[in-house]
Design a protein around this motif. Sequence first.
Motif, PDB file in Angstrom:
ATOM      1  N   ALA A   1       0.681  -1.029   0.184  1.00 45.92           N
ATOM      2  CA  ALA A   1      -0.003   0.061   0.045  1.00 45.92           C
ATOM      3  C   ALA A   1       0.904   1.194   0.067  1.00 45.92           C
ATOM      4  O   ALA A   1       1.811   1.383   0.780  1.00 45.92           O
ATOM      5  N   CYS A   2       0.493   1.979  -0.707  1.00 46.21           N
ATOM      6  CA  CYS A   2       1.266   3.307  -0.948  1.00 46.21           C
ATOM      7  C   CYS A   2       0.333   4.594  -0.776  1.00 46.21           C
ATOM      8  O   CYS A   2      -0.738   4.625  -1.432  1.00 46.21           O
ATOM      9  N   GLY A   3       0.800   5.744   0.034  1.00 40.72           N
ATOM     10  CA  GLY A   3      -0.097   6.973   0.081  1.00 40.72           C
ATOM     11  C   GLY A   3       0.776   7.852  -0.621  1.00 40.72           C
ATOM     12  O   GLY A   3       2.018   8.148  -0.301  1.00 40.72           O
ATOM     13  N   GLY A   4       0.143   9.119  -1.028  1.00 36.92           N
ATOM     14  CA  GLY A   4       0.702  10.096  -1.759  1.00 36.92           C
ATOM     15  C   GLY A   4       0.595  11.365  -1.319  1.00 36.92           C
ATOM     16  O   GLY A   4      -0.232  11.640  -0.116  1.00 36.92           O
ATOM     17  N   SER A   5       1.182  12.502  -1.948  1.00 36.25           N
ATOM     18  CA  SER A   5       1.406  13.661  -1.323  1.00 36.25           C
ATOM     19  C   SER A   5       0.353  14.618  -1.541  1.00 36.25           C
ATOM     20  O   SER A   5      -0.069  15.650  -1.078  1.00 36.25           O
ATOM     21  N   GLU A   6      -0.689  14.066  -2.424  1.00 37.10           N
ATOM     22  CA  GLU A   6      -1.996  14.529  -2.732  1.00 37.10           C
ATOM     23  C   GLU A   6      -3.141  13.867  -2.072  1.00 37.10           C
ATOM     24  O   GLU A   6      -4.296  14.325  -2.310  1.00 37.10           O
ATOM     25  N   GLY A   7      -2.851  13.210  -1.023  1.00 38.11           N
ATOM     26  CA  GLY A   7      -4.008  12.415  -0.235  1.00 38.11           C
ATOM     27  C   GLY A   7      -4.323  11.162  -0.924  1.00 38.11           C
ATOM     28  O   GLY A   7      -5.532  10.608  -0.298  1.00 38.11           O
ATOM     29  N   ASN A   8      -3.950  10.512  -1.990  1.00 39.34           N
ATOM     30  CA  ASN A   8      -4.416   9.390  -2.706  1.00 39.34           C
ATOM     31  C   ASN A   8      -3.753   8.186  -2.146  1.00 39.34           C
ATOM     32  O   ASN A   8      -2.664   8.125  -1.527  1.00 39.34           O
ATOM     33  N   VAL A   9      -4.269   7.025  -2.261  1.00 41.44           N
ATOM     34  CA  VAL A   9      -3.812   5.697  -1.623  1.00 41.44           C
ATOM     35  C   VAL A   9      -3.935   4.728  -2.900  1.00 41.44           C
ATOM     36  O   VAL A   9      -5.001   4.672  -3.661  1.00 41.44           O
ATOM     37  N   SER A  10      -2.955   3.809  -3.167  1.00 40.18           N
ATOM     38  CA  SER A  10      -2.791   2.849  -4.177  1.00 40.18           C
ATOM     39  C   SER A  10      -2.373   1.446  -3.279  1.00 40.18           C
ATOM     40  O   SER A  10      -1.687   1.595  -2.534  1.00 40.18           O
ATOM     41  N   VAL A  11      -3.042   0.465  -3.980  1.00 41.85           N
ATOM     42  CA  VAL A  11      -2.584  -0.909  -3.376  1.00 41.85           C
ATOM     43  C   VAL A  11      -2.210  -1.659  -4.425  1.00 41.85           C
ATOM     44  O   VAL A  11      -2.579  -1.763  -5.589  1.00 41.85           O
TER      45      VAL A  11
ATOM     46  N   HIS B   1      -7.639  12.201   1.635  1.00 37.37           N
ATOM     47  CA  HIS B   1      -6.938  13.073   2.609  1.00 37.37           C
ATOM     48  C   HIS B   1      -6.756  14.444   2.013  1.00 37.37           C
ATOM     49  O   HIS B   1      -6.455  14.640   0.794  1.00 37.37           O
ATOM     50  N   ILE B   2      -6.893  15.404   2.636  1.00 39.90           N
ATOM     51  CA  ILE B   2      -6.483  16.995   2.266  1.00 39.90           C
ATOM     52  C   ILE B   2      -5.091  17.020   2.176  1.00 39.90           C
ATOM     53  O   ILE B   2      -4.653  17.748   1.087  1.00 39.90           O
ATOM     54  N   LEU B   3      -4.463  16.663   3.131  1.00 40.92           N
ATOM     55  CA  LEU B   3      -2.916  16.563   3.253  1.00 40.92           C
ATOM     56  C   LEU B   3      -2.222  15.378   2.712  1.00 40.92           C
ATOM     57  O   LEU B   3      -2.978  14.326   2.550  1.00 40.92           O
ATOM     58  N   ALA B   4      -1.087  15.364   2.736  1.00 36.73           N
ATOM     59  CA  ALA B   4      -0.334  14.113   2.114  1.00 36.73           C
ATOM     60  C   ALA B   4      -0.447  12.963   3.034  1.00 36.73           C
ATOM     61  O   ALA B   4      -0.925  13.172   4.361  1.00 36.73           O
ATOM     62  N   VAL B   5      -0.647  11.621   2.689  1.00 38.96           N
ATOM     63  CA  VAL B   5      -0.769  10.552   3.648  1.00 38.96           C
ATOM     64  C   VAL B   5       0.620  10.326   4.328  1.00 38.96           C
ATOM     65  O   VAL B   5       1.747  10.560   3.735  1.00 38.96           O
ATOM     66  N   THR B   6       0.733  10.419   5.721  1.00 38.98           N
ATOM     67  CA  THR B   6       1.821  10.404   6.624  1.00 38.98           C
ATOM     68  C   THR B   6       2.149   8.638   6.835  1.00 38.98           C
ATOM     69  O   THR B   6       3.266   8.485   7.148  1.00 38.98           O
ATOM     70  N   SER B   7       1.174   7.868   7.050  1.00 37.72           N
ATOM     71  CA  SER B   7       1.495   6.759   7.361  1.00 37.72           C
ATOM     72  C   SER B   7       0.525   5.597   6.913  1.00 37.72           C
ATOM     73  O   SER B   7      -0.799   5.970   6.963  1.00 37.72           O
ATOM     74  N   LEU B   8       0.730   4.271   6.781  1.00 42.31           N
ATOM     75  CA  LEU B   8      -0.313   3.204   6.428  1.00 42.31           C
ATOM     76  C   LEU B   8       0.066   1.979   7.361  1.00 42.31           C
ATOM     77  O   LEU B   8       1.073   1.840   7.842  1.00 42.31           O
ATOM     78  N   ALA B   9      -1.008   1.347   7.575  1.00 47.49           N
ATOM     79  CA  ALA B   9      -1.093   0.194   8.394  1.00 47.49           C
ATOM     80  C   ALA B   9      -2.327  -0.745   7.940  1.00 47.49           C
ATOM     81  O   ALA B   9      -3.264  -0.519   7.927  1.00 47.49           O
TER      82      ALA B   9
END
Length: 357
Positions: free
Chosen positions: A257-267, A287-295
């Motif tokens: 799973a990856c989170g992006g600087s514009e708030g998107n998520v890809s798996v 998310h409005i801001l960047a994704v900082t962590s995933l679990a």
Amino acid sequence: MSSQSFLLGYPLYAAESCGEDRVLVGGGGGTLKSGLRNELGCYSVAGNTTAVPRCTLPINDAATAISLSEKDGWIAAVIGERVRTFTYRNTLLTSIIPMDESLASAETAPSTVKFSAKGSRLVVGFENGSVTVYNFPSFSEICSFSEHSHSVVDVDTSESGKLAVSTSKSTCFVWDASSGKSVFEIKTKAKKAHIRSVAFTKSGLTASVGFIVAVENENKVGGFVSTWNESGDKKFFVKVMKEQITAMTISESNLVACGGSEGNVSVLRMDTNGQLSHCYRTRRPFHILAVTSLAFTTPSGDLVSVSADSTMKGYAAKTIESEPASNLLVLLLMLLILISIALGIYIPYAQHASQNP
């Protein structure tokens, strides 16, 4: 893909699964008088329309990185300019109790932290580019690694505990976790790119050797993911996002799973040869801001993402797994429609042409 959104009221910087479909998060407003609390908290996210708090613990500064060893009930967190350690009483994490052990203040501040798979070692990255492996909980030093010239942004260890991987702004190395000797360097494909996140795959991957997954960002181009074996051979390279990738995690079944600087998520899904295929992408920023962590939670395998915008998102595992099939069905239907349209145009034309040679 269905998701749940939770607003916790303070910036979130770190997330870790803590069993029983619960997630440990950390963050805060820092030491400034921002009015935003600093906190470590455990929340239940499975099957709820709201994040149910199991326990929370006020802290004196923002938690920017956390690692959890479920086996022994230990938590290590980068809080301000120190590494602080905590323990919880049982696997439900009904309480968090500060431990006396804490890494003494070093010449430079810590930037990231990670327990080994067995929980007996703690790897700490520092802002001066050094990485140190400690016995835990004694904090006696095992070895150190100092090949980086910038602040260390991510670290991980192999399941055997023999290898460690660390990355900074310009360099990424795999090295011996007992001696600190470099094994090989993971190099970016583009000269101006940098590696943001690194992780070893889990034992669920039935292959002769493990794999290292690296997130590579290139300015104005996007975020990429590459896989490497433990011998230093690159196995696969794929573009994941148009934006920069700011967070990455791997599930027990080796979903990436990856989170992006514009708030998107890809798996992405990884096979036994280290090949990656797209599994899911958000259709709009979550998310409005960047994704900082995933679990990924256990045992359900739900995905949780957090952001400095104070939001935590939960994604159902069943929906992630079913997404490729539904996407394929849509593509097949679109293809059939296009073929029908093409035939509808061609057949009358062919008949007309045969009648008027």
